[in-house]
Write an enzyme that holds these catalytic residues in place. Structure first.
Site, PDB file in Angstrom:
ATOM      1  N   TYR A 227       0.841  -1.192   0.000  1.00  0.00           N
ATOM      2  CA  TYR A 227       0.000   0.000   0.000  1.00  0.00           C
ATOM      3  C   TYR A 227       0.884   1.253   0.000  1.00  0.00           C
ATOM      4  O   TYR A 227       2.081   1.199   0.271  1.00  0.00           O
ATOM      5  CB  TYR A 227      -0.917  -0.033   1.229  1.00  0.00           C
ATOM      6  CG  TYR A 227      -1.837   1.152   1.360  1.00  0.00           C
ATOM      7  CD1 TYR A 227      -2.783   1.435   0.391  1.00  0.00           C
ATOM      8  CD2 TYR A 227      -1.751   2.004   2.460  1.00  0.00           C
ATOM      9  CE1 TYR A 227      -3.626   2.535   0.509  1.00  0.00           C
ATOM     10  CE2 TYR A 227      -2.592   3.095   2.592  1.00  0.00           C
ATOM     11  CZ  TYR A 227      -3.519   3.362   1.606  1.00  0.00           C
ATOM     12  OH  TYR A 227      -4.341   4.449   1.724  1.00  0.00           O
TER      13      TYR A 227
ATOM     14  N   THR B  69       1.499   3.642   1.935  1.00  0.00           N
ATOM     15  CA  THR B  69       2.266   4.035   3.120  1.00  0.00           C
ATOM     16  C   THR B  69       3.285   2.990   3.558  1.00  0.00           C
ATOM     17  O   THR B  69       3.983   3.197   4.552  1.00  0.00           O
ATOM     18  CB  THR B  69       1.311   4.288   4.304  1.00  0.00           C
ATOM     19  OG1 THR B  69       0.590   3.077   4.587  1.00  0.00           O
ATOM     20  CG2 THR B  69       0.332   5.408   3.994  1.00  0.00           C
ATOM     21  N   LYS B  70       3.389   1.871   2.845  1.00  0.00           N
ATOM     22  CA  LYS B  70       4.239   0.782   3.304  1.00  0.00           C
ATOM     23  C   LYS B  70       5.708   0.987   2.916  1.00  0.00           C
ATOM     24  O   LYS B  70       6.046   1.815   2.062  1.00  0.00           O
ATOM     25  CB  LYS B  70       3.721  -0.546   2.743  1.00  0.00           C
ATOM     26  CG  LYS B  70       2.337  -0.928   3.253  1.00  0.00           C
ATOM     27  CD  LYS B  70       2.310  -1.027   4.775  1.00  0.00           C
ATOM     28  CE  LYS B  70       1.023  -1.622   5.318  1.00  0.00           C
ATOM     29  NZ  LYS B  70      -0.134  -0.738   5.216  1.00  0.00           N
ATOM     30  N   ASN B  71       6.579   0.182   3.522  1.00  0.00           N
ATOM     31  CA  ASN B  71       8.023   0.339   3.301  1.00  0.00           C
ATOM     32  C   ASN B  71       8.420   0.070   1.863  1.00  0.00           C
ATOM     33  O   ASN B  71       9.388   0.653   1.360  1.00  0.00           O
ATOM     34  CB  ASN B  71       8.787  -0.599   4.226  1.00  0.00           C
ATOM     35  CG  ASN B  71       8.601  -0.240   5.688  1.00  0.00           C
ATOM     36  OD1 ASN B  71       7.956   0.751   6.017  1.00  0.00           O
ATOM     37  ND2 ASN B  71       9.160  -1.043   6.576  1.00  0.00           N
ATOM     38  N   VAL B  72       7.737  -0.839   1.204  1.00  0.00           N
ATOM     39  CA  VAL B  72       7.829  -1.051  -0.243  1.00  0.00           C
ATOM     40  C   VAL B  72       6.427  -0.812  -0.786  1.00  0.00           C
ATOM     41  O   VAL B  72       5.473  -1.455  -0.338  1.00  0.00           O
ATOM     42  CB  VAL B  72       8.303  -2.474  -0.578  1.00  0.00           C
ATOM     43  CG1 VAL B  72       8.125  -2.768  -2.062  1.00  0.00           C
ATOM     44  CG2 VAL B  72       9.768  -2.661  -0.181  1.00  0.00           C
TER      45      VAL B  72
END
Length: 399
Positions: free
Chosen positions: A195, A197-200
């Protein structure tokens, strides 16, 4: 007695034109160029870039199979279905998680059962899980909250003793390790989120990893209408290929447009993790002594925290203001914040439909009423981090 909201603070740290958006991703030229190249190739749907992204993720996790889908919610749904779980079954989930963890179970016809969390790690409390196991229990979904690894030794032993499937919710955990092994590899299936906002990130997207061929085949077929061949193979330059529908599947496939972003996000995952760790450590140092509850130290040795979230607990008895007043104060200072999460039993659907009550999971309920997530992204500059720290100090001082 209810406490008064924080007093307004003049001269916010950041004005309206410089508002710091929570969870803003780091997007570089490589992603933009890959997306443009994908559009020029005219292959926008599931195709060669999805296959490449899967290969890269498989190599990273060392899983036998990595299957890209359009969200972690889809990944969880497919994983639970692959495990053969359905009506009459129970699946134990943490009470402190995003609603998708429980909803994926509900969509199979099974019943999620909330278990409480450890007050320090905020991950599933194995002892409370043990207390929730009934003859109808079929699986556990541990969530590596904020990127901190769950105690997968304890969860694995519990699952083996009771004959339960383990589906890891790794939405926060691309970089997470437990005893040197990637998150997602300790259970029977692992589910990841990409998503925004995720780190990837791929904007929207997810991945299922597993070492079992039968689970992988179930996920792959159900992810695209239950067809035996995906669109890439049907319309490739090898010529049209007929397909057979073997189950009533879903439209859960990832597009090449999404994978084009993820390919280059994965290439930078380690330096980005180091930057987030640096910010996470700085927050712990510079926010100490304010009365806020800070995250426990990150694990060391062969286990690794992904540093996906930096959560603080705003206890009104210690800080002088409530969590929602703190949220408003940070927004007034020009800093975007998040809430991860209200405990699941706080939400009307679960209370009214499943009979859940916050008092049944007191630790998760308390955390859910106090938690705030501060910005934590490799896109943050040192000045951005300084602004966050100063805003927190001002809001606390205004109480």
């Amino acid at each position: 007695m209810a406490r008064a909201p924080a007093r307004a603070v003049r001269d916010p740290v950041r004005g309206p034109d410089r508002f710091l958006v929570f969870g803003a991703p780091q997007i570089a030229d490589a992603e933009v160029e890959e997306v443009v190249a994908t559009m020029r190739s005219t292959w926008l749907g599931t195709g060669p870039r999805v296959a490449r992204f899967e290969d890269l993720f498989r190599a990273r996790t060392q899983a036998r199979h990595a299957l890209a889908v359009n969200s972690c919610t889809a990944a969880l749904h497919l994983a639970v279905l692959a495990a053969g779980i359905g009506p009459g079954d129970e699946v134990i989930v943490p009470a402190l998680t995003f609603c998708a963890t429980a909803n994926a179970v509900i969509h199979t016809g099974a019943t999620p059962v909330p278990a409480d969390v450890d007050p320090d790690t905020m991950n599933l409390d194995p002892a409370d899980v043990e207390a929730r196991v009934t003859p109808r229990a079929r699986a556990i979904i541990p969530v590596h909250f904020a990127g901190r690894p769950c105690d997968m030794d304890a969860i694995g032993a519990l699952a083996e003793h009771h004959g339960l499937v383990v589906v890891e919710d790794c939405a926060h955990a691309v970089e997470t390790l437990w005893d040197g092994v990637a998150a997602g590899r300790h259970g029977d299936l692992g589910c990841f989120s990409f998503y925004a906002t995720k780190n990837v990130t791929t904007g929207e997207g997810g991945m299922v990893v597993t070492d079992r061929d039968d689970y992988a085949e179930s996920v792959k077929v159900r992810a695209l209408h239950g067809m035996t061949r995906d669109a890439w193979r049907r319309f490739s330059d090898e010529g049209y290929r007929h397909y057979q529908v073997v189950s009533p599947g879903f439209k859960y496939n990832m597009m090449d447009l999404q994978a084009a972003i993820g390919i280059h996000q994965l290439a930078r995952v380690e330096p980005n993790w180091r930057r987030r760790r640096e910010i996470w450590d700085r927050y712990r140092r510079e926010l100490a002594g304010l009365g806020l509850g800070l995250p426990a130290p990150a694990p060391s040795g062969r286990s690794r925290h992904a540093h996906h979230l930096f959560t603080v607990l705003v206890d009104p008895d210690r800080v002088g203001i409530g969590r929602d007043a703190f949220l408003d104060g940070m927004t007034a200072q020009g800093i975007g914040v998040g809430v991860h999460y209200l405990s699941l039993p706080e939400h009307p659907y679960y209370r009214e439909s499943l009979g859940w009550a916050p008092e049944d999971v007191p630790v998760a309920a308390r955390i859910g009423r106090q938690t705030v997530s501060l910005p934590l992204s490799p896109a943050l500059t040192d000045d951005d981090v300084a602004d966050v720290v100063e805003a927190v100090r001002r809001v606390v001082a205004s109480a």
